[in-house]
Enzyme design. Structure first.
Site, PDB file in Angstrom:
ATOM      1  CD  GLU A  98      -2.520  -1.119   2.696  1.00 45.15           C
ATOM      2  OE1 GLU A  98      -2.664  -0.058   3.341  1.00 45.15           O
ATOM      3  OE2 GLU A  98      -2.919  -2.218   3.092  1.00 45.15           O
ATOM      4  CB  SER A 220       6.928   3.350  16.642  1.00 45.96           C
ATOM      5  OG  SER A 220       6.755   3.760  15.307  1.00 45.96           O
ATOM      6  CB  CYS A 339      -0.406   0.645   9.461  1.00 52.83           C
ATOM      7  SG  CYS A 339       0.046   2.223  10.082  1.00 52.83           S
TER       8      CYS A 339
END
Ligand code: SAH
Length: 354
Positions: A98, A220, A339
């Site tokens: 993606e 993250s 995501c």
């Protein structure tokens, strides 16, 4: 669909300009042909017959022996809310990735995937559910930018490596890709317009600081203490928070740049005032910024995002404590832009996604 024979073709998008020059020379062509082809590739052209300044015979020969595109567009979704566009591309040899195109006032930002799948296994993320299929090549990363850019009205001004995959788990291809983005003969993108996000592979952070001191680094974090972080980001068992923050401080010392910490607010898990205070104690005094986002729910994980009001309170608490924080608006929430959700819907039929 591409045939087996086509798969054998050399994909010229993978090549740097000097590599392309060498190839053309070996075909008995003048060097400047390489520069022409390179230019077309960076305009997002996917077929040799569109390269109108090449002699027909050369175009036909290249068509037989090479390709300039390895991604097949499977799906495009455009958000009715904010114009965010999401692409699902099929890969050679199977699998899909993606790419997201986000429209901002200053131009477009493209969020690319660095792997087909991911092996980091974060508890809240759709990308890891099917595990890692394979690493992407530099050309496949670049082509995501080129194809998304070709559909955009404004130029692509920023690239973020925040799609599916852990970029520091595919570092060689990532490096090659970053150099290609920056190449003055190619997209000529400034390193400062590029952001790479990692879940915290500590040894690679030092390498990245040395190789790309001007590329933005996002980490993250998602939890302010080891027990919780290990539960939601298994990578924390190998590289706990102390080691991670030390690597980030070292990064800032060497590059003079601040690190952005990503923190997805998960309802009832990491979003209490106490979590905010612990986060403050961790980050106060370091060159950092916190990017908060309410978790995008992924049905398989059972986790939910924090409500806007509480998320705003969390942000204020950080700011008051002296750590700059922003609460990101959610783009493309109506097109499963979080995501890996689109890919998951495609590759695991019946799994469903929000
Ligand atoms: N592997 C890298 C980059 C890809 S993920 C990394 O971990 O940083 C990009 C960001 O999206 C990460 O901060 C990741 O934790 C976050 N993310 C993953 N799933 C999410 C979800 N469902 N909602 C909100 N953020 C999510």
């Amino acid at each position: 669909m591409q045939t087996g024979k086509e798969k054998m073709k050399r994909n010229l998008t993978e090549q740097t300009l000097p590599e392309l020059e060498e190839l053309l020379a070996s075909m008995g062509e003048p060097r400047f042909r390489a520069a022409q082809i390179y230019r077309w590739i960076h305009r997002g052209v996917q077929r040799f017959d569109e390269m109108s300044d090449l002699p027909r015979a050369l175009r036909e020969r290249l068509e037989k022996e090479a390709s300039v595109s390895s991604l097949t567009l499977l799906k495009v979704l455009t958000s009715a809310r904010d114009g965010t566009r999401k692409f699902l591309f099929g890969l050679e040899g199977g699998g899909s990735v993606e790419t997201v195109l986000m429209a901002y006032r200053h131009g477009h930002s493209v969020c690319i995937s660095s792997q087909a799948g991911c092996r980091m296994g974060c508890a809240f993320c759709a990308s890891g559910i099917l595990g890692l299929r394979r690493d992407l090549t530099a050309g496949e990363m670049l082509e995501q930018v080129l194809q998304a850019g070709r559909s955009a009205e404004k130029r692509v001004s920023h690239v973020v490596v925040m799609g599916t995959g852990e970029p520091f788990d595919n570092y060689d291809s990532l490096s090659r890709f970053l150099r290609r983005l920056h190449d003055p003969q190619g997209l000529n993108m400034s390193y400062r317009s590029i952001t790479v996000s990692t879940c915290g592979l500590v040894p690679v952070i030092a390498r990245f600081a040395g190789d790309f001191p001007q590329v933005n680094l996002a980490v993250s974090l998602h939890a302010p203490e080891d027990e919780l972080r290990s539960r939601i980001l298994p990578v924390n068992r190998s590289y706990p928070i102390g080691a991670l923050l030390e690597a980030c401080r070292d990064y800032s010392r060497r590059t003079g740049r601040r690190v952005t910490f990503e923190y997805a607010l998960i309802r009832g898990i990491n979003d209490s005032p106490d979590h905010a205070d612990r986060l403050l104690r961790l980050l106060r005094g370091s060159l950092s910024h916190v990017n908060l986002i309410a978790l995008n729910p992924v049905r398989e994980t059972g986790m939910e995002g924090t409500a806007r009001k509480e998320a705003e309170r969390f942000r204020e608490r950080l700011e008051k404590g002296g750590v700059p924080a922003t609460l990101r608006r959610e783009l493309g929430s109506d097109i499963a832009a979080a995501c890996g959700q689109l890919r998951l819907g495609e590759e695991a039929p019946g799994s469903g996604f929000a």
